[in-house]
Design a protein around this motif. Structure first.
Motif, PDB file in Angstrom:
ATOM      1  N   GLN A 103     -25.199 -13.116  33.811  1.00 48.96           N
ATOM      2  CA  GLN A 103     -23.782 -13.339  34.096  1.00 48.96           C
ATOM      3  C   GLN A 103     -23.155 -14.257  33.056  1.00 48.96           C
ATOM      4  OE1 GLN A 103     -23.504 -14.804  38.222  1.00 48.96           O
ATOM      5  NE2 GLN A 103     -22.419 -12.901  38.622  1.00 48.96           N
ATOM      6  N   PHE A 104     -21.842 -14.254  33.057  1.00 44.70           N
ATOM      7  CA  PHE A 104     -21.080 -15.213  32.259  1.00 44.70           C
ATOM      8  C   PHE A 104     -20.519 -16.214  33.263  1.00 44.70           C
ATOM      9  CE2 PHE A 104     -18.850 -15.597  28.043  1.00 44.70           C
ATOM     10  CZ  PHE A 104     -18.165 -16.762  28.325  1.00 44.70           C
ATOM     11  N   ILE A 105     -20.996 -17.439  33.179  1.00 38.84           N
ATOM     12  CA  ILE A 105     -20.629 -18.463  34.158  1.00 38.84           C
ATOM     13  C   ILE A 105     -19.731 -19.498  33.503  1.00 38.84           C
ATOM     14  CG2 ILE A 105     -21.519 -20.253  35.731  1.00 38.84           C
ATOM     15  CD1 ILE A 105     -22.600 -17.502  36.434  1.00 38.84           C
ATOM     16  N   ALA A 106     -18.622 -19.827  34.148  1.00 35.92           N
ATOM     17  CA  ALA A 106     -17.781 -20.926  33.656  1.00 35.92           C
ATOM     18  C   ALA A 106     -18.036 -22.147  34.533  1.00 35.92           C
ATOM     19  CB  ALA A 106     -16.314 -20.542  33.714  1.00 35.92           C
ATOM     20  N   LEU A 107     -18.194 -23.291  33.891  1.00 33.89           N
ATOM     21  CA  LEU A 107     -18.409 -24.546  34.607  1.00 33.89           C
ATOM     22  C   LEU A 107     -17.195 -25.430  34.339  1.00 33.89           C
ATOM     23  CD1 LEU A 107     -20.166 -26.606  36.097  1.00 33.89           C
ATOM     24  CD2 LEU A 107     -21.523 -26.867  34.021  1.00 33.89           C
ATOM     25  N   ILE A 108     -16.443 -25.726  35.412  1.00 32.87           N
ATOM     26  CA  ILE A 108     -15.201 -26.489  35.229  1.00 32.87           C
ATOM     27  C   ILE A 108     -15.192 -27.741  36.109  1.00 32.87           C
ATOM     28  CG2 ILE A 108     -13.911 -24.401  34.597  1.00 32.87           C
ATOM     29  CD1 ILE A 108     -12.566 -24.462  37.340  1.00 32.87           C
ATOM     30  N   GLY A 109     -14.248 -28.623  35.818  1.00 31.79           N
ATOM     31  CA  GLY A 109     -14.120 -29.871  36.574  1.00 31.79           C
ATOM     32  C   GLY A 109     -13.608 -30.964  35.646  1.00 31.79           C
ATOM     33  N   HIS A 110     -13.136 -32.039  36.254  1.00 32.49           N
ATOM     34  CA  HIS A 110     -12.571 -33.137  35.468  1.00 32.49           C
ATOM     35  C   HIS A 110     -13.613 -33.815  34.602  1.00 32.49           C
ATOM     36  CE1 HIS A 110      -8.704 -33.968  37.738  1.00 32.49           C
ATOM     37  NE2 HIS A 110      -9.122 -32.760  38.053  1.00 32.49           N
ATOM     38  N   TYR A 114     -13.079 -14.314  30.760  1.00 31.93           N
ATOM     39  CA  TYR A 114     -14.484 -14.033  30.449  1.00 31.93           C
ATOM     40  C   TYR A 114     -15.478 -14.218  31.587  1.00 31.93           C
ATOM     41  CZ  TYR A 114     -12.671 -14.110  25.701  1.00 31.93           C
ATOM     42  OH  TYR A 114     -11.958 -13.838  24.581  1.00 31.93           O
ATOM     43  N   ALA A 115     -15.182 -15.101  32.559  1.00 30.34           N
ATOM     44  CA  ALA A 115     -16.242 -15.477  33.503  1.00 30.34           C
ATOM     45  C   ALA A 115     -16.425 -14.476  34.645  1.00 30.34           C
ATOM     46  CB  ALA A 115     -15.966 -16.861  34.071  1.00 30.34           C
ATOM     47  N   ASP A 116     -17.684 -14.265  35.039  1.00 28.20           N
ATOM     48  CA  ASP A 116     -17.983 -13.515  36.267  1.00 28.20           C
ATOM     49  C   ASP A 116     -17.906 -14.457  37.459  1.00 28.20           C
ATOM     50  OD1 ASP A 116     -18.779 -11.063  34.939  1.00 28.20           O
ATOM     51  OD2 ASP A 116     -20.511 -12.189  34.243  1.00 28.20           O
ATOM     52  N   ARG A 176     -17.283 -25.813  44.478  1.00 29.28           N
ATOM     53  CA  ARG A 176     -17.244 -24.379  44.809  1.00 29.28           C
ATOM     54  C   ARG A 176     -18.040 -23.565  43.798  1.00 29.28           C
ATOM     55  NH1 ARG A 176     -11.274 -22.388  46.392  1.00 29.28           N
ATOM     56  NH2 ARG A 176     -12.347 -20.441  46.853  1.00 29.28           N
ATOM     57  N   HIS A 177     -18.610 -22.467  44.287  1.00 27.61           N
ATOM     58  CA  HIS A 177     -19.244 -21.472  43.430  1.00 27.61           C
ATOM     59  C   HIS A 177     -18.646 -20.141  43.836  1.00 27.61           C
ATOM     60  CE1 HIS A 177     -23.126 -19.014  42.406  1.00 27.61           C
ATOM     61  NE2 HIS A 177     -22.124 -18.773  41.583  1.00 27.61           N
ATOM     62  N   THR A 178     -17.764 -19.613  43.000  1.00 30.53           N
ATOM     63  CA  THR A 178     -17.041 -18.415  43.418  1.00 30.53           C
ATOM     64  C   THR A 178     -16.620 -17.597  42.187  1.00 30.53           C
ATOM     65  OG1 THR A 178     -15.157 -17.677  44.743  1.00 30.53           O
ATOM     66  CG2 THR A 178     -14.859 -19.743  43.597  1.00 30.53           C
ATOM     67  N   THR A 179     -15.651 -16.706  42.373  1.00 32.16           N
ATOM     68  CA  THR A 179     -15.208 -15.865  41.256  1.00 32.16           C
ATOM     69  C   THR A 179     -13.856 -16.379  40.746  1.00 32.16           C
ATOM     70  OG1 THR A 179     -14.063 -14.436  42.803  1.00 32.16           O
ATOM     71  CG2 THR A 179     -16.303 -13.791  42.191  1.00 32.16           C
ATOM     72  N   PRO A 180     -13.485 -16.025  39.508  1.00 31.83           N
ATOM     73  CA  PRO A 180     -12.176 -16.449  39.007  1.00 31.83           C
ATOM     74  C   PRO A 180     -11.028 -16.000  39.913  1.00 31.83           C
ATOM     75  CG  PRO A 180     -13.501 -15.635  37.205  1.00 31.83           C
ATOM     76  CD  PRO A 180     -14.285 -15.370  38.460  1.00 31.83           C
ATOM     77  N   ILE A 238     -10.790 -18.300  42.951  1.00 34.65           N
ATOM     78  CA  ILE A 238     -10.394 -19.680  42.680  1.00 34.65           C
ATOM     79  C   ILE A 238      -8.909 -19.781  42.295  1.00 34.65           C
ATOM     80  CG2 ILE A 238     -10.909 -19.994  40.191  1.00 34.65           C
ATOM     81  CD1 ILE A 238     -12.628 -22.314  42.010  1.00 34.65           C
ATOM     82  N   PHE A 239      -8.437 -18.782  41.548  1.00 40.28           N
ATOM     83  CA  PHE A 239      -7.061 -18.871  41.060  1.00 40.28           C
ATOM     84  C   PHE A 239      -6.030 -18.358  42.066  1.00 40.28           C
ATOM     85  CE2 PHE A 239      -9.288 -18.786  36.801  1.00 40.28           C
ATOM     86  CZ  PHE A 239      -9.140 -20.150  36.615  1.00 40.28           C
ATOM     87  N   LYS A 240      -6.548 -17.782  43.165  1.00 39.98           N
ATOM     88  CA  LYS A 240      -5.675 -17.256  44.195  1.00 39.98           C
ATOM     89  C   LYS A 240      -4.967 -18.392  44.948  1.00 39.98           C
ATOM     90  CE  LYS A 240      -7.883 -14.864  47.552  1.00 39.98           C
ATOM     91  NZ  LYS A 240      -8.730 -13.757  47.995  1.00 39.98           N
ATOM     92  N   ASP A 241      -5.684 -19.537  45.051  1.00 41.87           N
ATOM     93  CA  ASP A 241      -5.256 -20.605  45.935  1.00 41.87           C
ATOM     94  C   ASP A 241      -4.621 -21.745  45.131  1.00 41.87           C
ATOM     95  OD1 ASP A 241      -4.909 -22.375  47.949  1.00 41.87           O
ATOM     96  OD2 ASP A 241      -6.938 -22.211  48.743  1.00 41.87           O
ATOM     97  N   ARG A 242      -3.325 -21.615  44.913  1.00 40.57           N
ATOM     98  CA  ARG A 242      -2.617 -22.564  44.054  1.00 40.57           C
ATOM     99  C   ARG A 242      -2.646 -23.973  44.641  1.00 40.57           C
ATOM    100  NH1 ARG A 242       3.162 -22.578  41.923  1.00 40.57           N
ATOM    101  NH2 ARG A 242       2.832 -23.143  39.755  1.00 40.57           N
ATOM    102  N   ALA A 243      -2.491 -24.044  45.966  1.00 33.59           N
ATOM    103  CA  ALA A 243      -2.459 -25.358  46.623  1.00 33.59           C
ATOM    104  C   ALA A 243      -3.807 -26.063  46.447  1.00 33.59           C
ATOM    105  CB  ALA A 243      -2.143 -25.185  48.109  1.00 33.59           C
ATOM    106  N   TRP A 244      -4.880 -25.300  46.580  1.00 35.51           N
ATOM    107  CA  TRP A 244      -6.226 -25.877  46.417  1.00 35.51           C
ATOM    108  C   TRP A 244      -6.420 -26.382  44.981  1.00 35.51           C
ATOM    109  CZ3 TRP A 244     -10.646 -25.210  43.535  1.00 35.51           C
ATOM    110  CH2 TRP A 244     -11.803 -25.841  44.023  1.00 35.51           C
ATOM    111  N   LEU A 245      -5.954 -25.579  44.024  1.00 39.97           N
ATOM    112  CA  LEU A 245      -6.072 -25.980  42.613  1.00 39.97           C
ATOM    113  C   LEU A 245      -5.303 -27.274  42.357  1.00 39.97           C
ATOM    114  CD1 LEU A 245      -5.586 -22.490  40.946  1.00 39.97           C
ATOM    115  CD2 LEU A 245      -7.650 -23.876  40.781  1.00 39.97           C
TER     116      LEU A 245
END
Ligand SMILES: Nc1ncnc2c1ncn2[C@@H]1O[C@H](COP(=O)(O)OP(=O)(O)O)[C@@H](O)[C@H]1O
Ligand SMILES: [Mg+2]
Length: 285
Positions: free
Chosen positions: A34-41, A211-213, A225-229, A232-239
Motif C-alpha cells: 500500500q501507499f500509506i500517508a502518515l500525518i499529524g502536527h 497518492y495514499a491508499d 485514526r487509521h482510515t482512507t483519504p 478523513i477528508f469527508k469530515d471538515r469539522a473533525w479536521l
C-alpha cells in the motif's frame, strides 16, 4: 508483507528529567503493497514512529511484526541486519548524509553494503540516477557540486537502489518546488505500483488525496485514526478540531457548497473536481 504494531510505546530518555513520551500505545496493521500517508502536527510522533519501521528505535513496550521479524524491547540489533535491507528509511533532509566523492559512488554505497558486487551496484546506481530524474552526466561529479534539490534526489536514489520491500520517507519533498515535488511523488507511486510498500510522512494534504491508499493520523504520540483519504477528508469539522487541513480540491468544493453549489460526494483531487464541475455545467447536474 503486512506490518503489525501491537501496543507500541516509546519513551525518550526514560527515568531522567528529560523523559518524553514519543509513542503511546500505538496499534495498527497495514496491508501489503500500500501507499500509506502518515500525518499529524509537529511533535505528534511521526518521526518516532517511522524509526520503528526499520528498528532504528525499538519499542519501550509492545511489539512489531514486519518483514518476517518480530521486534520487541529486547530484540538484539544484530538480529535485525536483514531487516535493514528490506525496510529502509529516508530521513528528513537526507542530502545532509551524502558523503562519497562522486554521485555514482554515493548511490552505489547502499547496494554494495547489502552484498551487491561493485559492477552490480554501479549498474543499479546508474539505473536509479535516471529514475530520480537526474542526467547521467553528473555521475562522476561530487554530490556537493549539486543543487539542494539534486542532492536530495541522489540521497533518495541511494536508498531506492537496493529496492527495499518497504520504503519509508520522512517528508521527502519538503522544500522542493511544486514540479520537483510531483516528480518525487510520482516516483514513489510507481515504486508502490511495482510491488512495494511506501510509507510517507507529509504535511501536504494534496499528496494524501492524490497518492495514499490509507492514512495514519498521529496526535500526542497516539494513533488518532487509521482510515482512507476519502473518510478523513469527508469530515471538515473533525479536521478543524484537530488542526488538520484539507486538499485544495475539497477546500474549493466546500466553498462552492457554502455558496449554494454542493458537489456530492466531495471531490478530493483536482481531476475529480474538474470532471464534476464539467458534468454539472454541461449536464445540468
Ligand atoms: N531525540 C529526542 N529526545 C527527546 N525527545 C524527543 C526526541 N525526538 C523527539 N522527541 C519528542 O518526541 C515527541 C514526538 O516527536 P517526533 O516523533 O519528532 O514528532 P514529529 O515527527 O511528528 O514532529 C515530541 O514530543 C518530541 O519533542
Ligand atoms: Mg518529524
Amino acid at each position: 508483507m503486512s506490518i503489525k504494531f501491537k501496543h507500541v510505546s516509546y519513551v525518550y530518555a526514560p527515568a531522567t528529567p528529560f523523559e518524553q513520551k514519543g509513542l503511546d500505545d500505538v496499534s495498527f496493521e497495514l496491508k501489503e503493497n500500500q501507499f500509506i500517508a502518515l500525518i499529524g502536527h509537529t511533535g505528534s510522533g511521526k518521526s518516532t514512529l517511522m524509526q520503528h519501521f526499520n528498528a532504528l528505535l525499538q519499542p519501550s513496550s509492545g511489539e512489531i511484526a514486519l518483514a518476517g521479524h518480530r521486534i520487541t524491547p529486547t530484540t538484539k540489533q544484530r538480529e535485525l541486519k536483514t531487516l535493514r535491507q528490506q525496510v529502509s528509511l529516508v530521513f528528513q533532509f537526507p542530502e545532509a548524509q551524502l558523503f562519497e566523492s562522486t554521485v555514482l559512488a554515493d548511490i552505489a554505497f547502499g547496494p554494495k553494503n547489502f552484498g551487491y558486487t561493485d559492477a552490480e551496484a554501479k549498474k543499479l546506481a546508474l539505473k536509479w540516477l535516471e529514475k530520480v530524474g537526474l542526467p547521467k552526466s553528473i555521475a562522476n561529479k561530487s554530490p556537493f557540486e549539486l543543487s539542494g534539490g539534486q542532492m536530495r534526489r541522489v540521497a533518495i536514489a541511494g536508498v531506492m537502489a537496493y529496492e527495499p520491500a518497504i520504503l519509508c520517507l520522512d517528508e521527502p519533498a519538503a522544500g522542493l518546488d511544486p514540479k520537483g515535488r510531483r516528480m518525487m511523488l510520482e516516483l514513489f507511486k510507481a515504486y508502490q505500483a511495482s510491488g512495494h510498500t511506501v510509507i510517507l510522512v507529509t504535511h501536504n494534504m494534496d499528496d494524501v488525496a492524490d497518492y495514499a491508499d490509507d492514512v495514519l493520523v498521529m496526535e500526542h504520540g497516539r494513533l488518532l485514526r487509521h482510515t482512507t483519504p476519502s473518510e478523513i477528508f469527508k469530515d471538515r469539522a473533525w479536521l478543524l478540531k484537530h488542526g488538520l487541513g484539507q486538499p485544495a480540491a475539497s477546500e474549493f468544493a466546500a466553498q462552492l457548497a457554502e455558496n449554494g453549489l454542493p458537489l456530492v460526494p466531495q471531490p478530493l483531487t483536482l481531476t475529480t473536481l474538474t470532471h464534476r464541475l464539467v458534468a454539472h455545467f454541461k449536464g445540468g447536474e
